[in-house]
Every structure is written in structure tokens, then in C-alpha cells.
Design a protein around this motif. Structure first.
Motif, PDB file in Angstrom:
ATOM      1  N   THR A 148      -2.180  -5.163   5.492  1.00  0.00           N
ATOM      2  CA  THR A 148      -1.330  -4.750   6.616  1.00  0.00           C
ATOM      3  C   THR A 148      -1.428  -3.253   6.918  1.00  0.00           C
ATOM      4  O   THR A 148      -1.449  -2.869   8.082  1.00  0.00           O
ATOM      5  CB  THR A 148       0.135  -5.144   6.356  1.00  0.00           C
ATOM      6  N   ALA A 188       3.910  -3.259  11.110  1.00  0.00           N
ATOM      7  CA  ALA A 188       4.320  -4.131  10.016  1.00  0.00           C
ATOM      8  C   ALA A 188       5.790  -4.539  10.120  1.00  0.00           C
ATOM      9  O   ALA A 188       6.625  -4.096   9.334  1.00  0.00           O
ATOM     10  CB  ALA A 188       4.027  -3.447   8.692  1.00  0.00           C
ATOM     11  N   TYR A 242       6.657 -11.649   8.959  1.00  0.00           N
ATOM     12  CA  TYR A 242       6.259 -10.565   8.061  1.00  0.00           C
ATOM     13  C   TYR A 242       7.078 -10.723   6.795  1.00  0.00           C
ATOM     14  O   TYR A 242       8.269 -10.408   6.777  1.00  0.00           O
ATOM     15  CB  TYR A 242       6.493  -9.210   8.736  1.00  0.00           C
TER      16      TYR A 242
END
Length: 154
Positions: free
Chosen positions: A24, A49, A73
Motif C-alpha cells: 500500500t 490508504a 482497507y
């Protein structure tokens, strides 16, 4: 018959938290710069993110191309993002015509992580979706991304 999903996996010699963080936080270090929808060369690729964030390319001339939306996420186990690039390799404005990519990070041992990538619902892109599935599944698609990602751990 062409599959509506592309699945790939790699094993990384790193703890699951580190494998997730590299994916990420350093996405722009392994995303091929030659995969560019902008008129100018890519200066950086940004992975925001957080749910609701985007993945986008910023060109040397300052222009931007937002080509994915972060849908899930969940550090350090999974991230899901949309694939907003259509069959003509242009941005798809209608989110109903986009696919999604799920990346799972599975601990095999304290120092090894299996990274499983599934690009699914490719048929949502409509007529010609088979060519998109071929494009992301061939050696210049997800295998190239994952090879370059794996090389960051060498």
C-alpha cells in the motif's frame, strides 16, 4: 471460455504487516510507469490508504488520472479497490461498469506471507470485457505488478 476473474499469488519473505505496508505505501514503486493513461510521463502513483481513497497517477506536467477507488482497507489482511479502466483502456465513469481487485495477505509463518490477488467481476465492463481480462491476466498485467512487488523484498 474466458474467466470473469483473474487470480494470481506470490509468496513474500516478510511478515504479513510488512508485506501489506509495502503493497500500500510503495504501490508506485512497483506499478509499471509504462501503464499510463496520461499525456505526460508519470511522476508518481499515489495509493490513498483509506476507504474512499483513490489510486491515481500524477504526471510530470501535474495532470492526474484517478483509476481506482479504495473499497476496503483492512491492515494487515486485505485491501480491495475498484478497477475503473474500461475495455478501451480509458477511465470508466459509470461505476456499475467497473471491476474490483482484492488483495489478501496471509501469514504462512512469522517471516513469510502469501499474497493472493483476485481481479473479479471483469464482465461488468461490458462488451469486450474478455480483452480486458486477457490484458490484466497476461505477463504485462498483474504478473508484472507482482514480479516487481516481489523484487522490492530482494
Amino acid at each position: 471460455m474466458t474467466q470473469t476473474a483473474v487470480n494470481r499469488s506470490v509468496v513474500i519473505d516478510a511478515p504479513v504487516e510488512h508485506a501489506f505496508k509495502v503493497f500500500t505505501e510503495r504501490f508506485g514503486d512497483f506499478k509499471p510507469r509504462e501503464h499510463n493513461l496520461l499525456a505526460s510521463p508519470i511522476a508518481e502513483t499515489v495509493f490513498e490508504a483509506r476507504i474512499g481513497g483513490h489510486i491515481y497517477d500524477r504526471a510530470q506536467d501535474g495532470s492526474e488520472c484517478r483509476w481506482a477507488r479504495v473499497l476496503a482497507y483492512e491492515p494487515p489482511s486485505r485491501v480491495v479497490f475498484s478497477w475503473d479502466i474500461g475495455v478501451q483502456w480509458q477511465i470508466e465513469e459509470d461505476t456499475a461498469n467497473t471491476s474490483e481487485v482484492e488483495v489478501r495477505f496471509i501469514e504462512e509463518s512469522p517471516s513469510r506471507t502469501r499474497v493472493e490477488l483476485e481481479h473479479r467481476h471483469i464482465d461488468r465492463h461490458g462488451p469486450g470485457w474478455e480483452s480486458l481480462a486477457e490484458g490484466v491476466g497476461n505477463d504485462q498485467g498483474w504478473p508484472l505488478y507482482l514480479d516487481r512487488y516481489t523484487a522490492l523484498f530482494d
